[in-house]
Design an enzyme around this catalytic site. Structure first.
Site, PDB file in Angstrom:
ATOM      1  N   CYS A  91       1.648   5.401  -1.649  1.00 13.90           N
ATOM      2  CA  CYS A  91       0.931   5.311  -0.494  1.00 13.90           C
ATOM      3  C   CYS A  91       0.177   6.733  -0.510  1.00 13.90           C
ATOM      4  O   CYS A  91       0.570   7.899  -1.006  1.00 13.90           O
ATOM      5  CB  CYS A  91       1.751   5.286   0.622  1.00 13.90           C
ATOM      6  SG  CYS A  91       2.203   3.840   1.006  1.00 13.90           S
ATOM      7  N   CYS A 143       2.993   3.093   7.055  1.00  9.00           N
ATOM      8  CA  CYS A 143       4.046   2.171   6.585  1.00  9.00           C
ATOM      9  C   CYS A 143       5.412   3.017   6.922  1.00  9.00           C
ATOM     10  O   CYS A 143       5.500   4.129   7.289  1.00  9.00           O
ATOM     11  CB  CYS A 143       4.023   1.646   5.173  1.00  9.00           C
ATOM     12  SG  CYS A 143       4.833   3.001   4.121  1.00  9.00           S
ATOM     13  N   CYS A 166       6.645   5.568   4.965  1.00 11.09           N
ATOM     14  CA  CYS A 166       5.773   6.853   4.936  1.00 11.09           C
ATOM     15  C   CYS A 166       6.005   7.474   6.355  1.00 11.09           C
ATOM     16  O   CYS A 166       6.013   8.983   6.280  1.00 11.09           O
ATOM     17  CB  CYS A 166       4.309   6.515   4.906  1.00 11.09           C
ATOM     18  SG  CYS A 166       3.803   6.376   3.158  1.00 11.09           S
ATOM     19  N   ASN A 209      -3.810   6.523  -1.709  1.00 11.39           N
ATOM     20  CA  ASN A 209      -3.065   5.579  -2.687  1.00 11.39           C
ATOM     21  C   ASN A 209      -3.284   5.399  -4.014  1.00 11.39           C
ATOM     22  O   ASN A 209      -4.603   5.221  -4.378  1.00 11.39           O
ATOM     23  CB  ASN A 209      -2.965   4.169  -1.895  1.00 11.39           C
ATOM     24  CG  ASN A 209      -4.135   3.633  -1.554  1.00 11.39           C
ATOM     25  OD1 ASN A 209      -5.320   4.043  -1.375  1.00 11.39           O
ATOM     26  ND2 ASN A 209      -4.019   2.136  -1.279  1.00 11.39           N
ATOM     27  N   GLU A 232      -2.433   2.517  -6.743  1.00  9.08           N
ATOM     28  CA  GLU A 232      -1.336   1.321  -7.035  1.00  9.08           C
ATOM     29  C   GLU A 232      -1.296   1.211  -8.529  1.00  9.08           C
ATOM     30  O   GLU A 232      -1.795   2.099  -9.254  1.00  9.08           O
ATOM     31  CB  GLU A 232      -2.295   0.018  -6.593  1.00  9.08           C
ATOM     32  CG  GLU A 232      -2.428  -0.103  -4.883  1.00  9.08           C
ATOM     33  CD  GLU A 232      -3.110  -1.024  -4.430  1.00  9.08           C
ATOM     34  OE1 GLU A 232      -3.693  -1.818  -5.173  1.00  9.08           O
ATOM     35  OE2 GLU A 232      -3.335  -1.067  -2.928  1.00  9.08           O
ATOM     36  N   GLU A 250      -0.291   9.074   1.817  1.00  5.81           N
ATOM     37  CA  GLU A 250       0.702   9.917   2.555  1.00  5.81           C
ATOM     38  C   GLU A 250       1.748  10.654   1.354  1.00  5.81           C
ATOM     39  O   GLU A 250       1.788  11.788   1.360  1.00  5.81           O
ATOM     40  CB  GLU A 250       1.540   9.329   3.877  1.00  5.81           C
ATOM     41  CG  GLU A 250       0.800   8.895   4.859  1.00  5.81           C
ATOM     42  CD  GLU A 250       0.579   7.305   4.585  1.00  5.81           C
ATOM     43  OE1 GLU A 250       0.123   6.817   3.568  1.00  5.81           O
ATOM     44  OE2 GLU A 250       0.712   6.567   5.637  1.00  5.81           O
TER      45      GLU A 250
HETATM   46  N1  THU Z   1      -0.950   2.401   1.913  1.00  9.47           N
HETATM   47  C1  THU Z   1      -0.969   3.551   2.215  1.00  9.47           C
HETATM   48  O1  THU Z   1      -1.670   4.411   1.446  1.00  9.47           O
HETATM   49  N2  THU Z   1      -0.351   4.251   3.267  1.00  9.47           N
HETATM   50  C2  THU Z   1       0.263   3.655   4.444  1.00  9.47           C
HETATM   51  O2  THU Z   1       0.968   4.031   5.170  1.00  9.47           O
HETATM   52  C3  THU Z   1       0.021   1.991   4.423  1.00  9.47           C
HETATM   53  C4  THU Z   1      -0.188   1.251   3.195  1.00  9.47           C
HETATM   54  C5  THU Z   1      -1.404   1.670   1.031  1.00  9.47           C
HETATM   55  C6  THU Z   1      -0.376   0.937  -0.119  1.00  9.47           C
HETATM   56  C7  THU Z   1      -1.259  -0.006  -0.904  1.00  9.47           C
HETATM   57  O3  THU Z   1      -1.879   0.625  -1.606  1.00  9.47           O
HETATM   58  C8  THU Z   1      -2.080  -0.558   0.227  1.00  9.47           C
HETATM   59  O4  THU Z   1      -2.162   0.430   1.295  1.00  9.47           O
HETATM   60  C9  THU Z   1      -2.224  -1.730   0.936  1.00  9.47           C
HETATM   61  O5  THU Z   1      -0.763  -1.700   1.395  1.00  9.47           O
END
Ligand code: THU
Length: 133
Positions: free
Chosen positions: A54, A87, A90, A43, A45, A56
């Site tokens: 994310c 999520c 994703c 991920n 940010e 994925e």
């Molecule tokens: N996150 C992912 O990388 N993949 C997911 O399927 C769920 C959430 C990340 C996004 C964000 O950077 C952190 O987790 C907290 O939500």
């Protein structure tokens, strides 16, 4: 051929590289493509929160950039003590390149693991059929 252990190792290495200064929740993903190649992502940010990406999405982007279009297996590793499920966005991104029966291995760094299918995660998903394709 690469093993599940290889995928988990790549997801863990990707997770360790995550840029997650805001949530402090690191995630790593690895997808195995039909070509046999593995693609990992973390991920990423952003201070403008909605611009974050994310793990994925990063892995899928690497896969498509390399020319692969079909996902046969997925590993998702979250940095926390609980299993990290993908999520909603994703799940939809995975649906584009995988099948309902595609295994998705949810893992923690400490070795917890549960395997589900993409179909279990995304019943009644929106796909090309909804578009009449
Ligand atoms: N996150 C992912 O990388 N993949 C997911 O399927 C769920 C959430 C990340 C996004 C964000 O950077 C952190 O987790 C907290 O939500």
């Amino acid at each position: 051929m690469s093993s599940l252990a290889d995928m988990i190792a790549l997801a863990r290495a990707a997770m360790d590289k995550a840029h997650a200064p805001y949530s402090r929740f690191k995630v790593g993903a690895c997808v195995r493509a039909a070509s046999g190649k593995l693609y990992a992502g973390c991920n990423v940010e952003n201070a403008a929160y909605p611009q974050g990406q994310c793990a994925e999405a990063t892995a899928i982007g690497a896969m498509v950039t390399a020319g692969d279009r079909e996902i046969l297996e997925v590993v998702l590793m979250g940095g926390g003590p609980k299993l990290c499920t993908p999520c909603g966005g994703c799940r939809q991104k995975l649906v584009e390149f995988a099948k309902p029966g595609t295994p998705v291995h949810l893992c923690t760094r400490k070795g917890r693991k549960r395997t589900v299918t993409l179909g279990q995660l995304t019943p009644m998903f929106f796909g090309p059929k909804n578009l009449g394709k």
